[in-house]
Motif scaffolding. Structure first.
Motif, PDB file in Angstrom:
ATOM      1  N   ALA A   1      -7.208  -0.924   2.286  1.00 60.78           N
ATOM      2  CA  ALA A   1      -5.924  -1.908   1.596  1.00 60.78           C
ATOM      3  C   ALA A   1      -6.791  -1.642  -0.158  1.00 60.78           C
ATOM      4  O   ALA A   1      -5.944  -0.665  -1.184  1.00 60.78           O
TER       5      ALA A   1
ATOM      6  N   PHE B   1     -14.613   9.054  -7.001  1.00 60.96           N
ATOM      7  CA  PHE B   1     -14.148   7.771  -7.106  1.00 60.96           C
ATOM      8  C   PHE B   1     -14.386   7.540  -5.499  1.00 60.96           C
ATOM      9  O   PHE B   1     -14.908   6.073  -4.961  1.00 60.96           O
ATOM     10  N   PHE B   2     -14.001   8.284  -3.957  1.00 56.36           N
ATOM     11  CA  PHE B   2     -14.067   8.288  -3.324  1.00 56.36           C
ATOM     12  C   PHE B   2     -15.324   7.860  -2.585  1.00 56.36           C
ATOM     13  O   PHE B   2     -15.773   7.273  -1.487  1.00 56.36           O
TER      14      PHE B   2
ATOM     15  N   ALA C   1      -9.538  -0.084  -1.475  1.00 59.55           N
ATOM     16  CA  ALA C   1      -9.073   1.641  -2.056  1.00 59.55           C
ATOM     17  C   ALA C   1      -7.711   2.102  -2.576  1.00 59.55           C
ATOM     18  O   ALA C   1      -7.639   2.830  -3.297  1.00 59.55           O
ATOM     19  N   LEU C   2      -7.130   1.408  -1.843  1.00 57.47           N
ATOM     20  CA  LEU C   2      -5.387   2.389  -1.504  1.00 57.47           C
ATOM     21  C   LEU C   2      -5.096   2.004  -3.113  1.00 57.47           C
ATOM     22  O   LEU C   2      -4.248   2.765  -4.250  1.00 57.47           O
ATOM     23  N   ILE C   3      -4.510   0.873  -3.093  1.00 58.88           N
ATOM     24  CA  ILE C   3      -4.592   0.098  -4.299  1.00 58.88           C
ATOM     25  C   ILE C   3      -5.460   0.681  -5.591  1.00 58.88           C
ATOM     26  O   ILE C   3      -5.023   0.517  -7.262  1.00 58.88           O
ATOM     27  N   PHE C   4      -6.927   0.704  -5.852  1.00 57.16           N
ATOM     28  CA  PHE C   4      -7.655   0.794  -6.501  1.00 57.16           C
ATOM     29  C   PHE C   4      -7.353   2.310  -7.503  1.00 57.16           C
ATOM     30  O   PHE C   4      -8.132   2.313  -8.456  1.00 57.16           O
ATOM     31  N   MET C   5      -7.486   3.051  -6.108  1.00 57.35           N
ATOM     32  CA  MET C   5      -7.108   5.119  -6.648  1.00 57.35           C
ATOM     33  C   MET C   5      -6.791   4.884  -7.679  1.00 57.35           C
ATOM     34  O   MET C   5      -7.251   5.711  -8.850  1.00 57.35           O
TER      35      MET C   5
ATOM     36  N   CYS D   1       0.820  -1.203  -0.208  1.00 59.12           N
ATOM     37  CA  CYS D   1      -0.011  -0.358  -0.014  1.00 59.12           C
ATOM     38  C   CYS D   1       0.908   1.366   0.130  1.00 59.12           C
ATOM     39  O   CYS D   1       0.403   1.993  -0.192  1.00 59.12           O
TER      40      CYS D   1
ATOM     41  N   TRP E   1       2.039   2.000  -3.588  1.00 57.08           N
ATOM     42  CA  TRP E   1       1.205   2.500  -4.755  1.00 57.08           C
ATOM     43  C   TRP E   1       0.746   4.234  -4.068  1.00 57.08           C
ATOM     44  O   TRP E   1       0.818   4.449  -4.847  1.00 57.08           O
ATOM     45  N   THR E   2       0.518   4.618  -2.394  1.00 53.11           N
ATOM     46  CA  THR E   2       0.414   5.377  -2.487  1.00 53.11           C
ATOM     47  C   THR E   2       1.481   6.522  -2.794  1.00 53.11           C
ATOM     48  O   THR E   2       1.230   7.795  -2.410  1.00 53.11           O
TER      49      THR E   2
ATOM     50  N   GLN F   1     -17.309   4.746  -4.565  1.00 53.06           N
ATOM     51  CA  GLN F   1     -16.484   4.134  -4.905  1.00 53.06           C
ATOM     52  C   GLN F   1     -17.735   1.895  -6.029  1.00 53.06           C
ATOM     53  O   GLN F   1     -16.870   1.151  -6.491  1.00 53.06           O
TER      54      GLN F   1
END
Lengths: 372, 372
Positions: free
Chosen positions: B181, A354-355, B183-187, A30, A33-34, A358
């Motif tokens: 997790a 998105f948020f 949501a973060l990867i998918f963002m 994570c 990715w972030t 979702q």
């Protein structure tokens, strides 16, 4: 008994280890990715001088040499001979690179010509200067002056991204709404009516799902110049409507064909026409599927670059945010304070969608997974 | 999923009068249709000639598009309902599918055939050249480089997306922090390729070794005392650094689909395997993987199509230079920079052929569904 207890304790311990391992690896992924997005977001709020001279991670507390004292040496001191500083005999090169004193402090030239030396101490610091100037410059596009690290001022023209933002909305809203109605009618017919050519036409819809846009671009551009609509929003609405229709029909077909048969039959017995049934029953019942498609299509259109580039082009008054951003990346590749702010402006709407929505987006995307 | 299509009998809408033609209604509907068509034409002319980016035009477009389509459906429906019963049942389905299908024919089906035709002609479509464009496609050095790169994208990009997606889905399934997790990867899915390009170009930013590094990658390298690299011009590895962007964006998609599929694996199967003494890893490969096979195929084909069509990332980050060109960028370059229509069309058709196995697979799956 003791043995069983021991085993239970063992499995419990291995369960904890497993849990730590799973969460640890997941957390690591994570973070990986972030971090790129965080870097962008942080940089967009930093002043230009900070962005170009040190990495965005310097906003976190870290140890750094900070000047605590300045020593003025004798002006005109010869530099090709050993120099006495703080009780050390140093060469010019050592002072240029910075020399660590035995007590942990560092001496380095502040200004070689005027013979001043900085005495630095390692301290915890964080570069927490934040500003909204970058957004101001990117959105409003007025001339502005900046001061770089060396103290030189420079006047630059900002970017007018707010115009591109409106342009993107002008493209995305009709290109999302127009295909929905057309697709819903077609999906209803495919699901609940029998007519010659039904199977062939639906096979065409499924086949077209994966077609690469490139095969259609050249003839479409020919048609659009014949109609005189290249470079207008209309051309892009038509293109996105057409490209989005296959997915819309397929997605809505899957949903509408699953609606309970009894509801439709009782409506027919009451004497409702297919048109009335569609308006009064099918559309209201399909709202979840319509919402899923709408969000998917909105994101798709908002983020599209190729079609916008080909059909709408790069004219300043009609260009969309993706085009504008790509252009900025080409023309001001080193102005990271503006690029990061611009990128965030282009991302903010999709991220909000998105948020907040979702669930619908994921559903639309899963149904759209057959689309390439 | 098996779809069942149920036919609903089209019954007369209004009792006794049905079965006969109603001339009054017929002409009223016809008049309505003419009015609608005229209004649509006027709207078209207005939208064609207005080029400014403003919300007003977007509103006009929505009214024109959605309202126009709705009015068209309504008046044609009224026209058909005024006809005798026999005709009504025959014509109504075509009213429902008509606009959608016509749009698909105009925007996708016919252009594909026209592109195919055009690919056998020279650069300005004036003389027939047979397979010359295709021969050029497979012998030109620039094109061969793009094919090599596209294969790299296809295998490396798809491979990493699927493996990472599966790994994250499995880990998230066992974690308490699953939703955060995921949501973060998918963002990154919500971000445009252009936005992602800015994010990653910033990550890859390069400065000579005597200057401070503002790109994270190079800061890490220099932190370990290594030389900073200009990642995007480092042939042939720069292709991999571009693929990283695609993996970063598309893994979330793979993860969401895998996650849903893994939740569908019956727990008693896993439980039974555990009782039989299978390890976690054994039961994953012996039960979970075979069970989610369908999803693996869907994710793999969708991601693979995405990598074959890739354009934005390469175009925005390197412009296809430094040995990073792909089929998508070559198509754009041939068509727009070189104005070589025949050659561009041939490249598009090659892309289409590369994707066609997925198209055929989709159609086969469709045929297995009931009702088709």
């Amino acid at each position: 008994m003791a043995l069983v207890q021991g085993r239970a304790a063992g499995t419990r311990r291995s369960k904890i280890i497993n849990g730590v391992l799973v969460n640890g690896i997941l957390a690591l992924i994570c973070i990986l990715w972030t971090v790129p997005t965080i870097g962008l977001l942080v940089s967009s709020f930093r002043p230009r001088a900070d962005v170009v001279t040190n990495g965005w991670w310097n906003v976190l507390p870290h140890q750094e040499y900070v000047t605590v004292n300045q020593i003025q040496l004798t002006p005109g001191l010869p530099l090709d001979q050993p120099i006495q500083v703080e009780g050390q005999t140093l060469t010019d090169d050592q002072l240029r690179a910075g020399f660590k004193l035995p007590d942990g402090r560092k001496v380095v030239w502040a200004n070689r010509r005027s013979r001043t030396v900085d005495v630095q101490n390692q301290q915890w610091t964080a570069k927490t200067n934040f500003t909204l100037n970058n957004y101001d410059n990117v959105l409003i596009g007025q001339e502005y002056t900046t001061t770089d690290a060396a103290g030189n001022t420079k006047t630059e023209k900002g970017e007018n991204m707010s115009n591109a933002f409106i342009s993107s909305l002008t493209v995305a809203i009709p290109a999302t709404i127009i295909p929905i109605l057309i697709a819903a009618f077609a999906a209803y017919a495919f699901a609940w009516m029998r007519f010659p050519g039904r199977k062939t036409l639906f096979a065409m819809v499924v086949g077209l799902l994966v077609i690469p846009a490139q095969v259609a671009l050249i003839p479409l551009l020919t048609d659009f110049s014949a109609l005189g609509i290249t470079g207008t929003y209309l051309s892009l609405w038509l293109v996105h409507t057409g490209f989005g229709l296959c997915l819309a029909i397929y997605l809505l077909y899957n949903y509408i064909s699953q609606l309970p048969r009894e509801i439709l039959e009782s409506a027919f017995i009451d004497g409702a026409s297919p048109f009335t049934i569609f308006i009064r029953l099918i559309l209201p019942l399909s709202v979840p599927a319509l919402a899923s498609f709408a969000i998917f299509q909105f994101m798709w259109v908002w983020n599209d670059y190729l079609n916008a580039l080909i059909f709408l082009g790069t004219a300043p008054d009609t260009q969309v945010v993706t085009i504008k951003l790509a252009q900025m990346l080409g023309s001001r590749g080193q102005d990271w304070h503006l690029l990061t702010a611009g990128a965030f402006v282009s991302m903010v709407l999709p991220l909000i969608v998105f948020f907040s929505l979702q669930r619908y987006f994921v559903r639309g995307m899963m149904a759209g997974s057959v689309k390439g | 999923m098996i779809q069942q299509t149920k036919e609903v009998e089209t019954r007369p809408a209004s009792g006794a009068a049905a079965g006969f033609m109603d001339p009054g209604r017929f002409f009223a509907a016809l008049l309505g249709l003419v009015v609608v068509l005229v209004l649509l034409g006027l709207g078209f002319v207005y939208l064609r000639d207005s080029k400014g980016a403003n919300i007003f035009n977007a509103v006009v477009a929505i009214i024109w598009g959605v309202g126009g389509v709705a009015a068209l459906y309504y008046t044609v429906n009224a026209l058909i309902e005024s006809l005798p019963n026999k005709w009504r049942g025959r014509l109504l389905p075509f009213l429902f599918v008509g606009p959608g299908v016509a749009m698909l024919f105009w925007v996708l089906t016919i252009p594909t055939l026209r592109t195919l035709y055009q690919s056998f002609f020279n650069n300005d479509s004036t003389s027939f050249v047979g397979f010359n464009n295709y021969i050029a496609t497979f012998t030109d050095r620039g094109m061969l480089e793009s094919f090599r790169n596209n294969l790299l994208w296809l295998f490396v990009g798809t491979g990493f997306c699927v493996v990472f997606g599966l790994l994250i889905a499995v880990l998230a399934d066992r974690s308490k922090f699953e939703n955060i997790a995921k949501a973060l990867i998918f963002m990154p899915m919500a971000i445009s390729f252009v936005g992602a390009s800015v994010i990653w170009k910033f990550m890859y930013a390069y400065a000579p070794s005597d200057q401070p590094q503002i790109g994270l990658q190079n800061a890490i390298l220099t932190g370990f005392g290594l030389e900073p690299q200009s990642w995007l011009t480092l042939q042939p590895w720069n292709n991999l650094f571009l693929i990283v962007v695609q993996v970063w964006m598309a893994t979330g998609f793979a993860m969401v689909l895998f996650s849903a599929a893994i939740k569908g694996v019956p727990t008693d199967l896993i439980e039974a395997a555990r009782v039989d003494g299978a390890t976690e890893i054994q039961s994953f490969f012996a039960i979970t993987i075979p069970y989610i096979q369908g999803t693996i195929i869907t994710v793999t084909t969708t991601t693979a199509i995405g990598t074959l069509k890739i354009f934005d990332v390469v175009w925005v980050m390197t412009g296809g230079q430094y040995g990073t060109s792909v089929v998508g960028t070559e198509f754009y370059r041939q068509f727009f920079a070189n104005r070589n229509f025949g050659y561009g069309a041939a490249i598009a058709i090659v892309l289409f052929i590369a994707i066609s196995p997925v198209l055929i697979y989709n159609l086969r799956q469709l045929r297995k569904q009931e009702g088709f």
